[in-house]
Every structure is written in C-alpha cells, then in structure tokens.
Motif scaffolding. Structure first.
Motif, PDB file in Angstrom:
ATOM      1  N   LEU A  56     -12.021   2.658  -8.975  1.00  0.00           N
ATOM      2  CA  LEU A  56     -11.870   2.485  -7.530  1.00  0.00           C
ATOM      3  C   LEU A  56     -12.638   3.572  -6.773  1.00  0.00           C
ATOM      4  O   LEU A  56     -13.128   3.345  -5.685  1.00  0.00           O
ATOM      5  N   GLN A  86       5.216  -2.928  -6.730  1.00  0.00           N
ATOM      6  CA  GLN A  86       4.260  -3.657  -5.889  1.00  0.00           C
ATOM      7  C   GLN A  86       4.172  -5.133  -6.232  1.00  0.00           C
ATOM      8  O   GLN A  86       3.115  -5.746  -6.144  1.00  0.00           O
TER       9      GLN A  86
ATOM     10  N   ASP B 160       0.910  -2.080   2.357  1.00  0.00           N
ATOM     11  CA  ASP B 160       0.883  -0.938   1.448  1.00  0.00           C
ATOM     12  C   ASP B 160      -0.495  -0.766   0.800  1.00  0.00           C
ATOM     13  O   ASP B 160      -1.020  -1.694   0.198  1.00  0.00           O
ATOM     14  N   THR B 161      -1.078   0.441   0.938  1.00  0.00           N
ATOM     15  CA  THR B 161      -2.410   0.653   0.360  1.00  0.00           C
ATOM     16  C   THR B 161      -2.380   0.542  -1.168  1.00  0.00           C
ATOM     17  O   THR B 161      -3.385   0.190  -1.774  1.00  0.00           O
ATOM     18  N   GLU B 162      -1.225   0.853  -1.755  1.00  0.00           N
ATOM     19  CA  GLU B 162      -1.136   0.748  -3.213  1.00  0.00           C
ATOM     20  C   GLU B 162      -1.335  -0.700  -3.672  1.00  0.00           C
ATOM     21  O   GLU B 162      -1.926  -0.962  -4.710  1.00  0.00           O
ATOM     22  N   LYS B 163      -0.835  -1.642  -2.848  1.00  0.00           N
ATOM     23  CA  LYS B 163      -1.026  -3.062  -3.184  1.00  0.00           C
ATOM     24  C   LYS B 163      -2.504  -3.434  -3.089  1.00  0.00           C
ATOM     25  O   LYS B 163      -3.013  -4.177  -3.910  1.00  0.00           O
ATOM     26  N   MET B 165      -5.007  -1.356  -3.504  1.00  0.00           N
ATOM     27  CA  MET B 165      -5.626  -0.725  -4.669  1.00  0.00           C
ATOM     28  C   MET B 165      -5.434  -1.592  -5.901  1.00  0.00           C
ATOM     29  O   MET B 165      -6.352  -1.771  -6.703  1.00  0.00           O
ATOM     30  N   LEU B 166      -4.227  -2.109  -6.049  1.00  0.00           N
ATOM     31  CA  LEU B 166      -3.914  -2.954  -7.200  1.00  0.00           C
ATOM     32  C   LEU B 166      -4.837  -4.168  -7.234  1.00  0.00           C
ATOM     33  O   LEU B 166      -5.423  -4.502  -8.264  1.00  0.00           O
TER      34      LEU B 166
END
Ligand SMILES: Nc1ncnc2c1ncn2[C@@H]1O[C@H](COP(=O)(O)OP(=O)(O)O)[C@@H](O)[C@H]1O
Ligand SMILES: [Mg+2]
Lengths: 264, 263
Positions: A56, A86, B160-163, B165-166
């Motif tokens: 990333l 998530q 959510d930024t983590e989502k 990123m995922l």
C-alpha cells in the motif's frame, strides 16, 4: 529459503506540521511456513511495516522482496487482516468472506466452495447467511481471518488482531487463529504489542525499537510448535522469553505528535 | 416464559395501547376544541375557521373539480424537486469524493450556500425561469440539494480508512471502493437525507407557489388570505398536512424494506 526479505527499509510520513520518520533501516527476513512476530511499543511503526509489506505504501529507501521479486511487482499474494475485523455490516458472513474473491475476479464456484468449507471447518457453518452483528467478537475475528485465507495468500499479515477482544475471548481466539494458520500451512507475520501473545504464537520474534523503528533483536522461540498457544504459556522457558523481551522494549512512544495517531 | 417476563410483556403491550389511544384522543380534543371554540364564537370563527368549515371547503373544491388539480400540481412539483435534488445531490457528492481537490475548492462555497436562506433567491429564479412550474421545482431543488451534498459527502468521508486499506490490499480500485464500500456503507445516511428532504422539498414548492403560480396548495393559501377566506387557507393547510405525512410514510416504508434487507 526466505519467502520475504526486507532490506534497509526506511519510511517517513509527511504532514504539513512535520515529517515523521516511522521506520529507519529496517531489515529482517521470513522463512516459508514461519510464524513471525513483530513486537514494539505502540506507535513505533508496526502498522506502517504491514502497510509497506502489503504494497500500500512504497519505502522511502530500501527494498522489500517477496519470493525474490519487488513486492509491488510480485505475482505473490498477500492477505491483510486489519486491527479490527472490518467486516461489512451490510453483507452476510459468506459475502464478507468472499469479498477478496470478488475484487480479484476469482469468484468461481470452486473458490466459493472453498470459502464455505473453511467457514464450516472453523465453526461458522451455522452463520454463513448471518450478518456480522449477529456474531460474537471471537467469531467475527475468525470470519475476518477466513476472509484473508480465502484468497490463498502466500503471506498473511495480522495487525494486532486480538486487541479489540476481551481477555477470555482473546485466549481462545488466539488458539483458533494459531490452529487455522498451522493447519492451512501459511506463512504469517503477527504484529502486536503484547509480549505473552507474541511468545505463545510465534516461532521468531522481532523486537522493534521505538520510533523511528529499527530491529533491536531477533529472538527465536524454541518451544515446540505442536503445543497450542495456551499450552505454550505453561512451558518453563516462557517466562525467560518474557523477561528478555520485556527488558528490550523501551518506553511507549508519545503518540500525540500527529493527528492520525490519535484516532487509534 | 417466566411469570415475570409475561408481566413485562403485558406491561409493554399496555403501554403501546395507551400510546395509540392518547394520540387519537389528542387529535379528537384538538378538532373538538377547535370546533367548539368556533361554534361558541369564543374566538371569531372568521379568523380561526372550524373543522366543519374545512370539510365543507374541501367538499366544494372536490365538486368543482379543483381539488385534484391543485393537489396534483403541488404534489408533482414537490416530488419532482425531491427526486431531482436527491439524485443530483448524491451524484455530486460521489464526484466530490472521487476528486478531493475539487471538494476542497468547493467547500467554502457549499458552506456559504448552505447557510444562505434560499428563499432570498426566489425573485431571481422567477426572472430566470418565468412563472411556471419550472421555477417552483427549481426552488424546491435548490433548498434540498445543498444539504444532500453535504450530508452524503460527510457520510462518504467518514468510512473507516482501515476498511479502505483492506479493499486496496485486495487490489480494489477507487471505483470498486466507492461501489462496494463507501456507497453501501452510507445507505443509512441516504435514508436520513431522504427524510430531511421530504420536509424541505415541501418548503421549496410551497414557497415557490407563494411567489408565483395559479395552481397548487401554496397558491390557494395565498389567494385565500388575500380575499379573507380563512376557511380556504385552513383547508389547504390541512390537505398539506396529509400530503406531507403521506410522503413521509412512503419514505419510512422504503426505509423499513431496505433495513430488513440488510439485517
Ligand atoms: N498517515 C499518517 N500521517 C502521518 N503520520 C502517521 C500516519 N500514520 C501513522 N503515522 C505516525 O507514524 C507512527 C507509526 O504509526 P503506526 O505504524 O500506526 O504505529 P503502530 O502501529 O506501531 O502503533 C506514529 O507515530 C504515527 O503518529
Ligand atoms: Mg497499529
């Protein structure tokens, strides 16, 4: 043979207020089938390492090789399991677990079958058509892990996967995750700031310094891989490892320098 | 089921029944009181009209075949404004999510427009679009669209930024992130925007009709007050209550259906 090599990697974040050097000259390698732990004080740059490994971000300096190819060009696949599960609230567990297949355009019946097989095998068979809100924290974590396994990654990256769970759930989910990763014969990197967790899960522990993170020491854990994490905690060497790592860990970073870190 | 739980359920049901009864009672008290005050001439019925007069006016409108045309004129303007503003506003929000530079450029203007009382633009709109339905629909769109853009965009940016990123680690591009994550995650935001827009689109169309029109409930209200037919004003207002309530009910039904699909 090493599956992953990290060579002299440095990385900095740039914000208007400042430049934050997160990693400095980081080098380590991971063998095929190994379960490696990365441990360091909070905000030292652990998540940053994983974001680099999953392609990333690009390192400011240095190189990351996966199966001898630069990571962003590599045909090898990486499965990232983020800090919180998530799962998407509006998708069923089955659909959540198949997210990666959809995105990678591999949504074939066989792969879906494989996904459902994994769900059944690891105790989520009755929840295939349920939504994440109907599952307990531990079950959600298992579903999140299966979501990463379904794409058949060459390397699994786990970012403090247990930090959002209460202590009891944590111990049992730890056991589950360990069992699943060993049975599926995966290479995995687990990031954590919990010493006990790292010792009980990993074959090798990389201790990071505080920010900018660099490798302080690599500690091989020589407790039999056949034992479950819970059983490993009973081993008499467990405490020696704990003391050793404890002495290596430095004071916690002050996270408050950047706006982003406050969100954590 | 334990006796205690049964007791709890019973109490719960009793409360529900009481709730409904009280609501109906309140309505009757209101209508009855209104009729009585008017009948006994405690307040001049010329000023406050009365429920029976309202019914009579509505009946008369119906017989002279004006009811349907006025109601449908207002309804058409409102629904058109509502739909155009919601769709267009959402599309703009999506575009601004894709282009962060444009978003930052437009931000101060959006905020200014949001706090501007859109009614102030009424006369200009009439100059531009004439005195027809277009002007009224435009007024309605104008009132709804800014809040739609702002509401949807802030929903999009809160994912959510983590989502994200995922999804990116799974080789998802920005387009798939929008469709599979950002938009889906904001269905509840869209539903609440719809609910707000029901009220606002009525404000827009009625104001539009006040300013210029020969048709619609807003026209009837203005006309009625000009010729001192307060019965007509009250009747139109009552009709408006039913229409707006009905439209809200439709949106609520839609919400129920969608929520059911998601859990
Ligand atoms: N997007 C970003 N912009 C600026 N600084 C960041 C950003 N993300 C992380 N940082 C900073 O980099 C450091 C390392 O962050 P992170 O890798 O998330 O730490 P850890 O996962 O070890 O807690 C922290 O000090 C954090 O404030
Ligand atoms: Mg982290």
């Amino acid at each position: 043979m090493s599956i992953l090599t990290v060579q002299n990697v440095s990385f900095s974040y740039h914000t208007v207020q400042e430049e934050v050097q997160a990693l400095r000259n980081l080098s380590f390698s991971v063998e095929e089938g190994e379960f490696v732990g990365i441990i360091g004080p909070s905000c030292c740059g652990k998540t940053t390492v994983l974001n680099l490994l999953s392609g990333l971000f690009t390192p400011t300096e240095g190189e990351i090789l996966l199966r001898n190819a630069p990571i962003r060009k590599s045909a090898s696949r990486i499965g990232l399991m983020p800090q919180r599960d998530q799962l998407f609230a509006w998708r069923t567990i089955e659909k959540n677990v198949c997210l990666g297949l959809e995105l990678l355009r591999e949504n074939t019946p066989e792969r879906k079958e494989y996904a459902i097989g994994l769900l059944r095998k690891y105790g989520l068979g009755d929840f295939i058509k349920k939504h994440p809100s109907e599952l307990s924290g531990g079950m959600r974590q298992r579903a999140a892990l299966i979501r990463t396994l379904v794409i058949q990654p060459d390397l699994l990256l786990l970012d403090e996967p247990f930090s959002a769970l209460d202590f009891q759930t944590r111990l049992s989910v730890c056991d589950d995750v360990y069992k699943i990763i060993r049975q599926e014969k995966k290479t995995a990197i687990l990031v954590s700031h919990d010493i006990n967790e790292s010792i009980s899960l990993c074959d090798k522990i990389i201790v990071l310094s505080k920010r900018p993170a660099t490798v302080k020491e690599e500690i091989p854990v020589e407790i039999s891989r056949e034992l479950t994490p819970l059983q490993k905690r009973e081993d008499k060497r467990f405490n020696q490892y704990f003391k050793k790592i404890w002495s290596l860990l430095e004071d916690t970073n002050d996270c408050g320098t950047s706006k982003i870190s406050k969100k954590e | 089921m334990t006796a205690e739980h049964r007791k709890f359920l019973k109490k719960n049901r009793a409360r529900k029944i009481a709730l409904h009864l009280s609501r109906i009672l309140l309505l009757f008290v209101f209508i009855g009181g209104w009729e009585l005050i008017s009948y006994l001439e405690i307040i001049d019925p010329f000023i406050i009209s009365s429920p029976s007069a309202v019914v009579k006016v509505i009946g008369r409108l119906y017989q002279s075949q004006q009811l349907i045309s006025h109601v449908s004129a207002s309804l058409w303007e409102t629904v058109a404004g509502f739909l155009i503003a919601t769709v267009l506003g959402t599309v703009i929000a999506v575009l601004l999510w894709f282009n962060t530079f444009l978003r930052d450029v437009l931000e101060p203007y959006l905020i200014t427009l949001n706090s501007l009382p859109k009614i102030a633009l009424g006369p200009i709109i009439i100059v531009w679009f004439g005195t027809g339905k277009t002007a009224i629909i435009f007024m309605s769109v104008l009132i709804c669209i800014i809040i739609t853009v702002i509401g949807m965009l802030s929903g999009f940016c809160n994912v959510d930024t983590e989502k994200i990123m995922l999804m990116r680690s799974l080789k998802g591009n920005k387009f798939t992130v929008m469709i599979k994550l950002v938009f889906s995650a904001n269905i509840p935001t869209l539903l609440s925007v719809l609910k707000i827009n029901v009220g606002l689109s009525w404000v827009g169309s009625i104001i539009g009709e006040y300013l210029s029109s020969r048709e619609g409930l807003g026209y009837l209200i203005v006309y009625g007050s000009q010729v001192f037919q307060l019965d007509l004003v009250m009747a139109s207002t009552v009709l408006l209550c039913f229409l707006a309530g009905g439209m809200y009910a439709v949106v609520s039904l839609l919400e129920k259906i969608i929520r059911k699909k998601f859990s």
